[in-house]
Enzyme design. Sequence first.
Site, short mmCIF file in Angstrom:
data_model
loop_
_atom_site.label_atom_id
_atom_site.label_comp_id
_atom_site.label_asym_id
_atom_site.label_seq_id
_atom_site.Cartn_x
_atom_site.Cartn_y
_atom_site.Cartn_z
N LYS A 236 0.85 -1.19 0.00
CA LYS A 236 0.00 0.00 0.00
C LYS A 236 0.89 1.25 0.00
CE LYS A 236 -4.28 1.38 2.29
NZ LYS A 236 -5.21 1.05 3.40
N GLU A 321 -19.51 -5.84 10.32
CA GLU A 321 -20.43 -5.08 11.16
C GLU A 321 -21.52 -5.96 11.76
OE1 GLU A 321 -18.50 -2.31 8.27
OE2 GLU A 321 -19.57 -4.22 8.05
N ARG A 349 -25.59 -2.35 7.21
CA ARG A 349 -25.24 -3.75 6.98
C ARG A 349 -25.57 -4.63 8.19
NH1 ARG A 349 -19.36 -3.87 4.38
NH2 ARG A 349 -20.34 -5.53 3.22
#
Length: 565
Positions: A236, A321, A349
Amino acid sequence: MTLLDGIDGPADLRALRGAELDVLAGEIREFLVDRVSRTGGHLGPNLGVVELTLALHRVFDSPRDTLVFDTGHQAYVHKLLTGRRDFDRLRQRDGLSGYPSRAESPHDVVENSHASTALSWADGIAHARALAGEGDRTVVAVIGDGALTGGMAWEALNNIADGTPRRLVVVVNDNGRSYAPTVGGMMRRGVEGIIKELGLSYIGPVDGHDLAELEVAFRGARAAGGPVVVHALTEKGRGYAPAEQDAADRFHAVGRIHPETGLPVVPSRFGWTGVFAEEIVALGHRRPDLVAITAAMRQPVGLAPFGDAFPDRIVDVGIAEQHALTTAAGMAFAGLHPVVALYATFLNRAFDQLLMDAALHRAGVTIVLDRAGVTGDDGATHHGMWDLAMLSLVPGLRLAAPRDGDTLRRALREAVEVADAPTVLRYPKGALPEPLPAVTVRDGLDILLHRDGPDPVLIVAVGAMAPMALEVAASLDRGVTVVDPRWVLPVPDALARLAGEYAEVAVIEDGLRAGGIGAGVALAVDGVPVRSFGLPREFLAHGTRAQVLDAAGLTASRIAATLRR
């Protein structure tokens, strides 16, 4: 004239060779750093997928072959390679979206920014292509190791491994991070072992920054004709020194920065998240039963200081979640008081778990929703505008909408004292407003302004809309009172009684009009007309918060004009 200037579509890539591709990769990184530093956006994820995206477009034939990115914030390079080089208004009104967008290009299919969904999308598309006899079309899903912590990804992998033939390639972009370092036992065990145990073909791990190695792997996967997982190791922030050296993932998403140093152009003002971060630590010192839960976003939601202070009392569940809400219910049953901190859009969600696991069992769980209401530049998928209407359906749930830093601290202290029902706090993205003290308190309701006059109107300010409510009141030539109930779900009985003293009630909220707080007030108030000023039941495009509110007609001048009529 750079090589990038000559790329108008994937076909242009296939004419390049060897050293030219390396030059192009460098140009793409320079372009991303230059443009994203001016507008803000997801910089680190895209710097990490330059070679991977180049190889995908050289091997597969988009849009005939379908590319799905999970999450879509790593699709900037894909946009560049499909002819979209105007990044000057990235994530700004009428500019490019920060995510894939069907309106922008036939190369974009899934407008996703909620993680762990791409494998289900890809599986469905691949099934449909197989049934249609389109055996020469491949579906490719690019998913990060962070998104693999989400349960939906594993539900999809379970079906992808069912033995049904279809042309599907899963590219695992493994950089060891989502927003933060990837967590969980599955990731520690390793992608290869898990994939092979599922019976799926596996290629890798391959160097995600070696174009030649990637192309060999992708050609092999394409030729296999059935589901294949390609495991690519990437870094990254690759190629940008400030991002490579930042261990805290500050460059996952940035505002406007100085490209040479990576430092912000304008330092951020102390915001809502900072107030929560301070207050939850203070409460943690007083309440040993207090625990925090984050879904892979410890830093963005303000739980990093709590984790530093109480490392044994914070749980990072990954991008999960649903699990976060149900494990919180379990903690509450066992005597703890969990505080689950999420972006408001991601609570969508876990609605079933909030309803059937937390609320049904009267669990003392506090949910803190950052970035509620209109968030602006991330567009329809990130506006936290659904929560008020959605949560109004949950029996027993109490919701507070603080208007400033002081009321946020107060609401959090009150919320964690509730042991027999879920409590929710919601606040917007960004800097704090100036303090808005009540001029008086009546039956627990904060009165922010009272002015005698004819035809009096009661303006109910929901949370961060209080400054707008006061602006509306200042421009009216009638009697007016501005009240902030602070706790808006369920509608307080005291508010219903107060409303009965006025000729008209106006409710201003940055949630849906349909089913929102205004709708609840209208049901609670008998015989007094109630006007609801909120957001339409639509998916709202990206832009600044002010632009989005203006497009929705939610401005002080328009509300005042309506109340004057």
